[in-house]
Scaffold this active site. Structure first.
Site, PDB file in Angstrom:
ATOM      1  N   LYS A   1      56.940  40.141  49.722  1.00 29.63           N
ATOM      2  CA  LYS A   1      57.209  41.335  48.474  1.00 29.63           C
ATOM      3  C   LYS A   1      55.939  41.416  47.817  1.00 29.63           C
ATOM      4  O   LYS A   1      55.629  40.820  46.915  1.00 29.63           O
ATOM      5  CB  LYS A   1      58.383  40.898  47.891  1.00 29.63           C
TER       6      LYS A   1
ATOM      7  N   GLU B   1      53.379  29.152  41.946  1.00 32.98           N
ATOM      8  CA  GLU B   1      51.957  29.266  41.232  1.00 32.98           C
ATOM      9  C   GLU B   1      52.213  30.062  40.063  1.00 32.98           C
ATOM     10  O   GLU B   1      52.262  31.121  40.275  1.00 32.98           O
ATOM     11  CB  GLU B   1      50.964  29.704  42.356  1.00 32.98           C
TER      12      GLU B   1
ATOM     13  N   CYS C   1      44.250  33.767  37.289  1.00 25.17           N
ATOM     14  CA  CYS C   1      45.088  32.400  36.704  1.00 25.17           C
ATOM     15  C   CYS C   1      44.180  31.419  36.285  1.00 25.17           C
ATOM     16  O   CYS C   1      44.487  30.703  35.271  1.00 25.17           O
ATOM     17  CB  CYS C   1      46.058  32.156  37.655  1.00 25.17           C
TER      18      CYS C   1
ATOM     19  N   GLU D   1      48.620  32.953  27.656  1.00 25.16           N
ATOM     20  CA  GLU D   1      48.139  33.611  28.473  1.00 25.16           C
ATOM     21  C   GLU D   1      47.705  34.878  28.443  1.00 25.16           C
ATOM     22  O   GLU D   1      48.679  35.731  28.216  1.00 25.16           O
ATOM     23  CB  GLU D   1      48.349  33.368  29.932  1.00 25.16           C
TER      24      GLU D   1
HETATM   25  P1  NAD Z   1      54.951  39.025  37.674  1.00 24.07           P
HETATM   26  O1  NAD Z   1      55.533  37.577  37.222  1.00 24.07           O
HETATM   27  O2  NAD Z   1      55.026  39.977  36.496  1.00 24.07           O
HETATM   28  O3  NAD Z   1      55.039  39.579  39.033  1.00 24.07           O
HETATM   29  C1  NAD Z   1      54.695  38.926  40.272  1.00 24.07           C
HETATM   30  C2  NAD Z   1      55.421  39.134  41.158  1.00 24.07           C
HETATM   31  O4  NAD Z   1      57.063  38.900  40.918  1.00 24.07           O
HETATM   32  C3  NAD Z   1      55.566  40.752  41.566  1.00 24.07           C
HETATM   33  O5  NAD Z   1      55.614  41.051  43.085  1.00 24.07           O
HETATM   34  C4  NAD Z   1      56.744  41.305  40.856  1.00 24.07           C
HETATM   35  O6  NAD Z   1      57.280  42.353  41.530  1.00 24.07           O
HETATM   36  C5  NAD Z   1      57.744  39.962  41.342  1.00 24.07           C
HETATM   37  N1  NAD Z   1      58.777  40.021  40.377  1.00 24.07           N
HETATM   38  C6  NAD Z   1      58.908  40.127  39.155  1.00 24.07           C
HETATM   39  N2  NAD Z   1      60.154  39.903  38.647  1.00 24.07           N
HETATM   40  C7  NAD Z   1      60.853  39.333  39.798  1.00 24.07           C
HETATM   41  C8  NAD Z   1      62.206  38.709  40.004  1.00 24.07           C
HETATM   42  N3  NAD Z   1      63.262  38.534  38.974  1.00 24.07           N
HETATM   43  N4  NAD Z   1      62.556  38.405  40.979  1.00 24.07           N
HETATM   44  C9  NAD Z   1      61.742  38.359  42.100  1.00 24.07           C
HETATM   45  N5  NAD Z   1      60.497  38.720  41.940  1.00 24.07           N
HETATM   46  C10 NAD Z   1      60.176  39.394  40.780  1.00 24.07           C
HETATM   47  O7  NAD Z   1      53.278  38.497  37.694  1.00 24.07           O
HETATM   48  P2  NAD Z   1      51.964  39.483  37.617  1.00 24.07           P
HETATM   49  O8  NAD Z   1      51.906  40.318  36.513  1.00 24.07           O
HETATM   50  O9  NAD Z   1      52.128  40.475  38.992  1.00 24.07           O
HETATM   51  O10 NAD Z   1      50.943  38.330  37.776  1.00 24.07           O
HETATM   52  C11 NAD Z   1      50.193  37.865  36.942  1.00 24.07           C
HETATM   53  C12 NAD Z   1      50.588  36.366  36.708  1.00 24.07           C
HETATM   54  O11 NAD Z   1      50.321  35.637  37.877  1.00 24.07           O
HETATM   55  C13 NAD Z   1      49.549  35.756  35.627  1.00 24.07           C
HETATM   56  O12 NAD Z   1      50.661  34.999  34.815  1.00 24.07           O
HETATM   57  C14 NAD Z   1      48.852  35.031  36.749  1.00 24.07           C
HETATM   58  O13 NAD Z   1      48.323  33.706  35.855  1.00 24.07           O
HETATM   59  C15 NAD Z   1      49.753  34.530  37.618  1.00 24.07           C
HETATM   60  N6  NAD Z   1      49.101  34.099  38.634  1.00 24.07           N
HETATM   61  C16 NAD Z   1      49.089  32.814  39.295  1.00 24.07           C
HETATM   62  C17 NAD Z   1      48.394  32.413  40.261  1.00 24.07           C
HETATM   63  C18 NAD Z   1      48.141  30.996  40.648  1.00 24.07           C
HETATM   64  O14 NAD Z   1      48.063  30.534  41.699  1.00 24.07           O
HETATM   65  N7  NAD Z   1      48.825  29.976  39.722  1.00 24.07           N
HETATM   66  C19 NAD Z   1      47.516  33.317  40.930  1.00 24.07           C
HETATM   67  C20 NAD Z   1      47.393  34.588  40.413  1.00 24.07           C
HETATM   68  C21 NAD Z   1      48.450  35.070  39.662  1.00 24.07           C
END
Ligand code: NAD
Length: 489
Positions: free
Chosen positions: A185, A261, A294, A393
């Site tokens: 997804k 993650e 991240c 963050e």
């Molecule tokens: P997000 O949490 O808003 O969304 C991530 C994904 O989750 C998207 O595909 C979204 O559609 C999906 N999603 C949202 N709500 C959901 C739910 N209730 N159930 C299932 N899926 C759902 O994050 P973002 O804004 O896309 O990404 C940024 C964040 O990701 C930052 O906090 C960043 O630090 C983190 N990140 C972490 C790593 C790591 O390896 N630790 C790597 C990259 C990004």
């Protein structure tokens, strides 16, 4: 630079077929640097997600994927070849949909993961310790004993928009190598790299129907079906800590395995013996891709004894960060991915000013970039580590400089965070830097700029930065169950 034209894939991959969404609806993919609509992608529905989950379940339970290791290896190699054949299209597509500076596609956005995210796990299929013997037991008669590793089953892989291809292939490689099936997804902001991958799988590999499914959707709750459905065994999630917690909560009803993650607020500790002129320009890296990474080191910890000197250099560094058009090879910081993200970052900046941090560089939307969701590279100094700016963050090109007294104080400040993802220590003495690195409670840490990245390197976070590890042997094990066997000797 001029990037090649690319042909995006608008369809989902469900049960081996490239399909429109069940209700025929689509959503727009928008270029964050220009605000132009790039095109459309199928808007997956809950019904689509249910079909994809069913297909993944069937492919795991009834197919040969879980058991035929040689076949899996061949399929992963086919996918690698297919991806490489469209490398330049992928590059252009990632710049367009994620707004990533093109320079980063020669590193972590594309070329680095393309080099090993599939090939390393594929090679590990032969080397992984699938079974090991224990010494004979002797409790109710002598018994032979063995520990066997098996795939977990059908996995829901949920991906963010910031490094979409990198995260996706670093999930797919280990998931598939270990014999699992998957529903992928992608984030709604960056769907095309994932739908392209779906097409390559369908058209250029023998990967059986249902083993990989790709369901894009504008609706986050379509992704949530994965966490609720008992046919999914594990959620592999990369994204924000807020969503990670929600996935744990929703997954609890079916005792879902979760691998998370999440976010970070990593510290860069600059020791008083460091060569500031050599080290501090590296702090600007935290503004790459508009700070949407991240593991970026967004808290800069400077010793009080050399604080003014450090602030002066950092001011020049941040003021000189090349930002703007992501197709320009010299750009380090492009746009935020969406207007929503841009507004969130601006709100963090406004709050930091209200909280008393001193704004030295940037602080808002650049006047000369009238289109695109840009924020200027921004530097705050005299930041209190208990303030929101240091604790939360931002996910924008915003650095916070924090003074410290001595090494122990630097370690205390670095660890005083809900997060524990990454960080860096810089000292003229590698020994001193390694000693401090040992005291930082994070899943990874660079010493004097050393880079730990790679498909063989287990990456993840302590505390609110996540649960589990991506990549490395530890990452392969995330996608296995452990079976214990005993039989009469
Ligand atoms: P997000 O949490 O808003 O969304 C991530 C994904 O989750 C998207 O595909 C979204 O559609 C999906 N999603 C949202 N709500 C959901 C739910 N209730 N159930 C299932 N899926 C759902 O994050 P973002 O804004 O896309 O990404 C940024 C964040 O990701 C930052 O906090 C960043 O630090 C983190 N990140 C972490 C790593 C790591 O390896 N630790 C790597 C990259 C990004």
């Amino acid at each position: 630079m001029t990037l090649p034209a690319f042909t995006p894939e608008p369809r989902l991959l469900i049960d081996g077929k490239l399909v429109e969404s069940s209700d025929g609806s689509t959503f727009d993919n928008v270029n964050p640097a220009t605000e132009e609509v790039l095109g459309q992608v199928a808007n997956g529905t809950k019904a689509d997600m249910q079909r994809a989950i069913g297909a993944a379940r069937r492919a795991f339970d009834e197919g040969v994927w879980a058991t035929d290791r040689a076949f899996r290896r061949r399929c992963l190699e086919q996918l690698q070849t297919a991806l490489e054949s469209e490398r330049e299209q992928l590059r252009a597509e990632l710049v367009a949909e994620a707004g990533t500076p093109v320079a980063l596609t020669y590193a972590a956005q594309l070329d680095w993961p393309l080099a090993d995210a599939l090939t390393w796990p594929a090679a590990m299929i032969d080397e992984f310790e699938w079974e090991r013997e224990l010494p004979d037991g002797n409790l109710m008669g002598r018994a032979k004993r063995a520990v066997r590793k098996e795939p977990i089953g059908a996995i829901g892989a949920v991906v963010p928009w910031n490094f979409p291809f990198e995260v996706t292939v670093n999930k797919l490689g280990p998931i598939l190598a270990m014999g699992n099936t998957v529903v992928l997804k992608p984030a709604p902001d960056t769907p095309w790299n994932a739908t392209r991958l779906g097409r390559l799988i369908a058209e250029h590999t023998e990967i059986p129907a249902g083993v990989v499914n790709v369901v894009a959707s504008a609706d986050h709750l379509v992704g949530e079906e994965l966490t609720l459905d008992p046919r999914i065994d594990l959620i592999s999630f990369t994204g924000s800590t807020t969503t990670g917690k929600r996935i744990m909560e929703r997954g609890a009803a079916t005792l879902k395995r979760v691998f998370l993650e999440l976010g970070g607020k990593s510290a860069m500790i600059v020791c008083d013996d460091a060569d500031f002129a050599a080290v501090l320009p590296g702090a600007g890296i935290a503004c790459m891709h508009a700070g949407q990474g991240c593991a970026l080191q967004t808290r800069i910890l400077l010793p009080r004894s050399r604080y003014a000197e450090g602030v002066e250099i950092l001011t020049q560094v941040v003021a000189g960060i090349p930002y703007g058009d992501p197709t320009d090879l010299g750009t380090l910081s492009g746009p935020q991915v969406s207007a929503l993200q841009r507004d969130r970052v601006q709100a963090h900046i406004d709050r930091a000013i209200a909280d008393g941090a001193r704004l030295v560089v940037g602080g808002g939307r650049p006047a000369h970039l009238t289109r695109g969701w840009f924020i200027e590279p921004t530097l705050f100094v005299d930041v209190d580590n208990s303030s929101a700016l240091a604790q939360q963050e931002v996910f924008g090109p915003v650095l916070a400089v924090i003074p410290y007294d001595d090494d122990a104080d630097a370690v205390r400040i670095a660890n005083d965070s809900p997060y524990g993802l990454s960080g860096g220590v810089y000292s003229a003495s590698t020994e001193r830097a390694l000693r401090l690195a040992g005291q930082i409670r994070t899943g990874s840490i660079g010493v004097n700029g050393g880079l730990w990245y790679g498909a063989d390197a287990p990456y993840g976070g302590y505390r609110s930065s996540g649960i589990g590890r991506q990549n490395g042997i530890e990452g392969l094990e995330m996608y296995t169950e452990t079976k214990l066997l005993g039989w009469p000797a």
